[in-house]
Design a protein around this motif. Structure first.
Motif, PDB file in Angstrom:
ATOM      1  N   THR A  32      -4.956  -3.279   1.921  1.00 60.80           N
ATOM      2  CA  THR A  32      -4.192  -4.456   1.484  1.00 60.80           C
ATOM      3  C   THR A  32      -4.453  -5.629   2.424  1.00 60.80           C
ATOM      4  O   THR A  32      -5.115  -6.597   2.048  1.00 60.80           O
ATOM      5  N   ARG A  55       9.130 -12.143  14.623  1.00 67.05           N
ATOM      6  CA  ARG A  55       9.719 -11.616  13.392  1.00 67.05           C
ATOM      7  C   ARG A  55      11.226 -11.466  13.530  1.00 67.05           C
ATOM      8  O   ARG A  55      11.713 -10.946  14.533  1.00 67.05           O
ATOM      9  N   ASN A  59      14.335  -7.567   9.786  1.00 66.89           N
ATOM     10  CA  ASN A  59      13.302  -7.294   8.780  1.00 66.89           C
ATOM     11  C   ASN A  59      12.550  -6.014   9.153  1.00 66.89           C
ATOM     12  O   ASN A  59      11.748  -6.011  10.077  1.00 66.89           O
ATOM     13  N   HIS A  64       3.433   4.001   8.403  1.00 64.25           N
ATOM     14  CA  HIS A  64       2.174   4.416   7.776  1.00 64.25           C
ATOM     15  C   HIS A  64       1.853   5.852   8.171  1.00 64.25           C
ATOM     16  O   HIS A  64       1.839   6.176   9.359  1.00 64.25           O
ATOM     17  N   ARG A 120       4.278   4.393   3.667  1.00 69.87           N
ATOM     18  CA  ARG A 120       3.089   4.283   2.820  1.00 69.87           C
ATOM     19  C   ARG A 120       1.914   4.992   3.451  1.00 69.87           C
ATOM     20  O   ARG A 120       1.809   5.076   4.680  1.00 69.87           O
ATOM     21  N   SER A 142       2.315  -6.740   8.573  1.00 68.21           N
ATOM     22  CA  SER A 142       1.077  -7.506   8.503  1.00 68.21           C
ATOM     23  C   SER A 142       0.843  -8.170   9.865  1.00 68.21           C
ATOM     24  O   SER A 142       1.787  -8.617  10.511  1.00 68.21           O
ATOM     25  N   SER A 180       1.228  -4.376  -0.076  1.00 71.94           N
ATOM     26  CA  SER A 180       1.557  -3.292  -1.001  1.00 71.94           C
ATOM     27  C   SER A 180       2.795  -3.598  -1.849  1.00 71.94           C
ATOM     28  O   SER A 180       3.674  -4.368  -1.459  1.00 71.94           O
ATOM     29  N   ARG A 193       9.128  -5.588  -3.796  1.00 68.34           N
ATOM     30  CA  ARG A 193       8.044  -6.557  -3.604  1.00 68.34           C
ATOM     31  C   ARG A 193       6.907  -6.182  -4.545  1.00 68.34           C
ATOM     32  O   ARG A 193       6.376  -5.082  -4.450  1.00 68.34           O
ATOM     33  N   SER A 224      15.785  -6.164  -0.059  1.00 72.73           N
ATOM     34  CA  SER A 224      14.767  -5.951   0.948  1.00 72.73           C
ATOM     35  C   SER A 224      14.811  -7.134   1.884  1.00 72.73           C
ATOM     36  O   SER A 224      14.570  -8.262   1.466  1.00 72.73           O
ATOM     37  N   GLY A 226      13.005  -8.507   3.942  1.00 75.86           N
ATOM     38  CA  GLY A 226      11.852  -9.397   4.030  1.00 75.86           C
ATOM     39  C   GLY A 226      11.837 -10.448   2.940  1.00 75.86           C
ATOM     40  O   GLY A 226      11.195 -11.481   3.063  1.00 75.86           O
TER      41      GLY A 226
HETATM   42  O1  TXA Z   1       0.408  -3.729   2.496  1.00 73.84           O
HETATM   43  C1  TXA Z   1       1.330  -3.658   3.309  1.00 73.84           C
HETATM   44  O2  TXA Z   1       2.446  -3.205   3.010  1.00 73.84           O
HETATM   45  C2  TXA Z   1       1.058  -4.165   4.723  1.00 73.84           C
HETATM   46  C3  TXA Z   1       0.008  -3.247   5.370  1.00 73.84           C
HETATM   47  C4  TXA Z   1      -0.239  -3.562   6.815  1.00 73.84           C
HETATM   48  O3  TXA Z   1       0.400  -1.909   5.192  1.00 73.84           O
HETATM   49  N1  TXA Z   1       2.245  -4.226   5.499  1.00 73.84           N
HETATM   50  C5  TXA Z   1       3.206  -5.163   5.288  1.00 73.84           C
HETATM   51  O4  TXA Z   1       4.276  -5.105   6.157  1.00 73.84           O
HETATM   52  O5  TXA Z   1       3.141  -6.005   4.403  1.00 73.84           O
HETATM   53  P1  TXA Z   1       5.336  -6.270   6.328  1.00 73.84           P
HETATM   54  O6  TXA Z   1       6.152  -5.859   7.489  1.00 73.84           O
HETATM   55  O7  TXA Z   1       4.631  -7.568   6.431  1.00 73.84           O
HETATM   56  O8  TXA Z   1       6.226  -6.183   5.050  1.00 73.84           O
HETATM   57  C6  TXA Z   1       7.113  -5.087   4.876  1.00 73.84           C
HETATM   58  C7  TXA Z   1       8.046  -5.305   3.709  1.00 73.84           C
HETATM   59  C8  TXA Z   1       9.094  -6.348   4.026  1.00 73.84           C
HETATM   60  O9  TXA Z   1       9.351  -7.125   2.872  1.00 73.84           O
HETATM   61  C9  TXA Z   1      10.297  -5.474   4.397  1.00 73.84           C
HETATM   62  O10 TXA Z   1      11.522  -6.136   4.207  1.00 73.84           O
HETATM   63  C10 TXA Z   1      10.130  -4.297   3.456  1.00 73.84           C
HETATM   64  O11 TXA Z   1       8.726  -4.090   3.419  1.00 73.84           O
HETATM   65  N2  TXA Z   1      10.799  -3.114   4.010  1.00 73.84           N
HETATM   66  C11 TXA Z   1      10.448  -2.397   5.090  1.00 73.84           C
HETATM   67  N3  TXA Z   1      11.329  -1.416   5.339  1.00 73.84           N
HETATM   68  C12 TXA Z   1      12.273  -1.487   4.380  1.00 73.84           C
HETATM   69  C13 TXA Z   1      13.457  -0.751   4.090  1.00 73.84           C
HETATM   70  N4  TXA Z   1      13.832   0.246   4.858  1.00 73.84           N
HETATM   71  N5  TXA Z   1      14.185  -1.113   3.014  1.00 73.84           N
HETATM   72  C14 TXA Z   1      13.794  -2.149   2.244  1.00 73.84           C
HETATM   73  N6  TXA Z   1      12.678  -2.890   2.455  1.00 73.84           N
HETATM   74  C15 TXA Z   1      11.934  -2.570   3.513  1.00 73.84           C
END
Ligand code: TXA
Ligand code: MG
Length: 321
Positions: A32, A55, A59, A64, A120, A142, A180, A193, A224, A226
């Motif tokens: 991704t 960050r 969030n 992984h 993931r 990311s 993703s 998302r 979520s 984020g």
């Molecule tokens: O493709 C991807 O998912 C990339 C690659 C590096 O794997 N990672 C990524 O991570 O986009 P990040 O941290 O930029 O985005 C993570 C998203 C955020 O919107 C966050 O709020 C959501 O996933 N998220 C993470 N843990 C969560 C949880 N326990 N409950 C709800 N949402 C969660």
């Protein structure tokens, strides 16, 4: 700190794994976008992630994994959970993040204190090798500064984080290009998302309707965390137009157009930078506009684009000001 650029050779992956075992941050390629990795059970390293990215602390991060059984290290969900196992069977390794109940014994920082955790299995050999060599799942947001477009090349990571992290593994350009799909299955399944794995593909596997969370900055109950932040944003202003709209183009405009229309726009606006509008090229184009100090990005959104939920979602977010 000097950020070292590593290759995808096994020797370099071993160096990266050792850095991760020593609480350092290493950016690595996935299918991704590039992730900023830290060992998932290392609170000191996780804290560094929030620091260097700038960050917000609420969030949470995606964990992984390289092997399905790793889920048991971070989640209390049974491995034979029907929805989880059929999703994994259909889409892992791949660009689907699944939110499940967190194992209460894992550190709070793994999920910003939430009772749920996002997991993931990336579809990228380098990422999988790195997780196995480190010997533990890796949390990885990311690998960009918060608020900047996600990196799809090692150079993008350096542009944001050079000097702030130990290393970057250069695995070339990411094939998918947007983050993703995030799906929460702790209650009735809901997409938090959108991404390249679509609502209907997930519905086909689960054989049940899947809903889509609406991003809302004002909502008290953000599904979520984020989603409430402005994301995916270049410094240039992003304007979404339909090819039938009248557009104003200046010398400092970048044109992003559906691949099939590229040649005709290049002919019509020979003095402008014109880039193909694809998920794979989106964030690189945003960064290009900023590097060239362009002030506007005019994006031509036709049905071939608006039908791609993940790509269209990123465009809408980037256009919010
Ligand atoms: O493709 C991807 O998912 C990339 C690659 C590096 O794997 N990672 C990524 O991570 O986009 P990040 O941290 O930029 O985005 C993570 C998203 C955020 O919107 C966050 O709020 C959501 O996933 N998220 C993470 N843990 C969560 C949880 N326990 N409950 C709800 N949402 C969660
Ligand atoms: Mg991100």
């Amino acid at each position: 700190m000097k950020t070292i650029m590593l290759s995808t050779d096994q020797a370099d992956i071993n160096i990266a794994a050792e850095l991760l075992q020593n609480s350092e941050l290493v950016a690595f390629p996935t299918e991704t976008v590039y992730g900023l990795g830290a060992s998932a059970f290392d609170e000191k390293a996780i804290e560094k992630i929030y620091q260097v990215k700038g960050r917000p602390a609420d969030n949470p991060l995606i964990v992984h994994i390289a092997d399905y059984q790793d889920i048991a290290k971070i989640s209390s969900v049974p491995l034979d959970h029907e929805q989880l196992s059929s999703l994994a069977q259909a889409f892992w390794p791949g660009p689907l993040t699944i939110v499940v109940d967190r194992n209460p014994l894992t550190p709070d920082s793994i999920a910003a204190g939430l009772p749920k955790v996002a997991i993931r299995m990336p579809n990228h050999e380098v990422a999988l090798h790195l997780i196995r060599a480190t010997g533990t799942p890796l949390v990885a947001p990311s690998a960009n500064l918060s608020g900047r477009p996600s990196p799809t090349q090692a150079q993008h990571v350096l542009a944001d984080l050079d000097g702030a992290i130990a290393a970057v593994i250069d695995g070339g350009t990411c094939s998918v290009g947007i983050e993703s799909t995030v799906l929460d299955i702790t209650q009735s399944p809901i997409i938090l998302r959108p991404g390249s794995i679509t609502q209907s593909e997930i519905e086909m596997v689960l054989k049940t309707p899947v809903s889509l969370a609406l991003a809302s900055e004002t909502s008290d109950k953000v599904a979520s965390p984020g989603m409430k932040y402005r994301h995916y944003a270049p410094r240039a202003q992003v304007l979404l137009k339909h090819p039938s709209d009248k557009i104003e183009i200046t010398t400092s405009t970048l044109l992003l157009v559906p691949p099939l229309l590229l040649a005709s726009y290049q002919k019509q606006y020979p003095a402008n930078k014109t880039e193909p509008l694809t998920s794979q090229n989106l964030y690189a184009s945003f960064r290009l506009a900023d590097d060239l100090q362009l002030t506007t990005i005019v994006v031509m959104v036709d049905e071939t684009i608006s039908s791609q939920a993940g790509l269209f979602n990123r465009l809408q977010k980037a256009a919010q000001s």
